[in-house]
Structures are given as C-alpha cells and as structure tokens.
Design an enzyme around this catalytic site. Sequence first.
Site, PDB file in Angstrom:
ATOM      1  N   ASP A 234       0.891  -1.239   0.076  1.00 22.68           N
ATOM      2  CA  ASP A 234       0.013   0.131   0.022  1.00 22.68           C
ATOM      3  C   ASP A 234       0.843   1.199   0.011  1.00 22.68           C
ATOM      4  O   ASP A 234       2.128   1.112   0.196  1.00 22.68           O
ATOM      5  CB  ASP A 234      -1.076  -0.009   1.366  1.00 22.68           C
TER       6      ASP A 234
ATOM      7  N   ASN B 210      -7.945  -2.697  14.001  1.00 22.74           N
ATOM      8  CA  ASN B 210      -9.171  -3.015  13.690  1.00 22.74           C
ATOM      9  C   ASN B 210      -9.349  -4.346  12.661  1.00 22.74           C
ATOM     10  O   ASN B 210     -10.139  -4.543  12.180  1.00 22.74           O
ATOM     11  CB  ASN B 210      -9.917  -1.820  13.058  1.00 22.74           C
TER      12      ASN B 210
HETATM   13  C1  F6R Z   1       1.515  -1.291   5.988  1.00 26.73           C
HETATM   14  C2  F6R Z   1       0.060  -2.020   6.153  1.00 26.73           C
HETATM   15  C3  F6R Z   1      -0.775  -1.897   7.525  1.00 26.73           C
HETATM   16  C4  F6R Z   1       0.123  -2.160   8.549  1.00 26.73           C
HETATM   17  C5  F6R Z   1      -0.933  -2.284   9.879  1.00 26.73           C
HETATM   18  C6  F6R Z   1      -0.121  -2.165  11.131  1.00 26.73           C
HETATM   19  O1  F6R Z   1       1.892  -1.535   4.723  1.00 26.73           O
HETATM   20  O2  F6R Z   1      -0.452  -2.563   5.294  1.00 26.73           O
HETATM   21  O3  F6R Z   1      -1.793  -3.102   7.526  1.00 26.73           O
HETATM   22  O4  F6R Z   1       0.657  -3.227   8.469  1.00 26.73           O
HETATM   23  O5  F6R Z   1      -1.609  -0.822   9.738  1.00 26.73           O
HETATM   24  O6  F6R Z   1       0.761  -1.076  11.178  1.00 26.73           O
HETATM   25  P1  F6R Z   1       1.757  -1.030  12.439  1.00 26.73           P
HETATM   26  O7  F6R Z   1       2.988  -2.245  12.086  1.00 26.73           O
HETATM   27  O8  F6R Z   1       2.599   0.255  12.297  1.00 26.73           O
HETATM   28  O9  F6R Z   1       1.195  -1.157  13.576  1.00 26.73           O
END
Ligand code: F6R
Length: 250
Positions: A67, A136
């Site tokens: 993403d 979430n």
């Molecule tokens: C990032 C992504 C998101 C993160 C998720 C957790 O490329 O696809 O799904 O993996 O928001 O983020 P963190 O690791 O910062 O808690």
Amino acid sequence: MRIYIEKDYDAMSRRAATVIAGEILHNPACVLGLATGSTPEGAYKYLVDWHKQGLLSFKDVLSVNLDEYVGLAPSHDQSYRYFMQSNLFDHVDIVPENTRVPDGLTKAPAAFCADYDAYIRSLGYVDMQLLGIGRNGHIGFNEPGDCFVKETHVVDLAESTIDANARFFASRDDVPKQAISMGMGAIMGAKKILLAASGEEKADAILGAVTGTISPRCPGSILQLHPNVVVIVDEAAGSKLRAAGVSVCG
Ligand code: F6R
C-alpha cells in the site's frame, strides 16, 4: 495456520526475518510482498544485517508493496516508498526496478490499480506475503466493511487507522485520508503468508484473524481460508490466543 508466540518485539522480528530469509535462500528470485509500519521494521533490520554479513542477497528478488498513502510523493518521509528505501532497499542489493510500491500521486488511480494487479498476476502472484495488522483487523489497508474487495483499490482510511498512524505525522490533520491498497485477491493469491504483530493493542485483531468469524468486519479473518499462513506475534499480541487456548507451535 502455524502460530508462534515470541517473548518480545525483538524475538518476533528475528523469527519473522528468518522466515523471509529462508524464502530468499530457498528461491533467490522469489517475489516478496512487503509491508510497512512499526511491525516489520525490526525484521528488516535483521535482513539488512544478514545481507551486510554476506549471508543473504536480494539481487534476484522482486518485491511488491501492499500500500501507499494517496497524495504523498516518494520523497515524503512518511510515504511508504520512503519507508521501504530507508528501512530496506537502500541497504541491500535489490535492483531498484524490481521494487514496486503503489504510486500515491497517480492521476489515474483506476488504471494504476488495474495495472498493479496485472503486474502481480504476471509474476504468478507473490511467493511470500508479509502482513502486519491494524487494531481494527485491517490487512494492507483493507479496512473493515461490508465486503472483501478483491482488486487493488483506493480506500478511505478508517478513523481508527488515522488515529493510529497520527503518531508518525506532525498532527492528525496531516495523516492522508486515503490510500491505495492491494486487495484480497493479490493477498490471498500469495503462496505463503506471514502475519506479524506485537503489542497488547493488537491482541483482539490477532484473535479475530486467527479464530474469529470470517467476515469483512475483521478483514484479517480471511486468512483462515489460506492454506499456508504463519503467524508470529509477541506475548502481548498473542495474549488472547493463549487465553483462548489456541494451540501454538512455540
Ligand atoms: C502497512 C500495512 C498496514 C500495517 C498495519 C499495522 O503496509 O499494510 O496494514 O501493517 O496498519 O501497522 P503497524 O505495524 O505500524 O502497527
């Protein structure tokens, strides 16, 4: 699903890195699906270290990222392209042209998304997809909703995601409100999936992904339908799995 509960963030990161390194050693020209955020940072550090020690080469690896924020240029220090460059790509021997991150500045999002999916299909899908998970339950930026979205698409970020990611920006208002995210088709098309998480605030999302009702209300729950998923969490993120008596490998 094979589930590993490690004692802390560092141990989780090291185990995740060994799984990715194992994939590269087994298949030096593998296609890696990569994630950004706090979760994979530690694993990327191990991979960079092992590369610097001469243990691991990325020279034939291809990568596609999950993403990117809409509206952020690659040079923006909170863009996911910038994250990948500074946490991994700039420190290993991956060929720059072999790395793909969605273009947050595209003027033709629909065409861009279709091309991103076509590229992933042309590679025969991803060999190993690394995923973090949102509080979430989002994977990639597939936010909770009424249906699973198959294709790469532009998504409105959930308020809780904007709250969670505000820590990286000067203020909450600076957090982009939209992102381009791989859809569930590309994620579930991966041959192997590695889901990592740390911290107590991820315990519910991990429980939902591993044992909850399979529903787009908890996007990570779709992983229960994939035949080859490894879940690596620390004790805090795995605490509700332990409480629920879910069997774990280690
Ligand atoms: C990032 C992504 C998101 C993160 C998720 C957790 O490329 O696809 O799904 O993996 O928001 O983020 P963190 O690791 O910062 O808690």
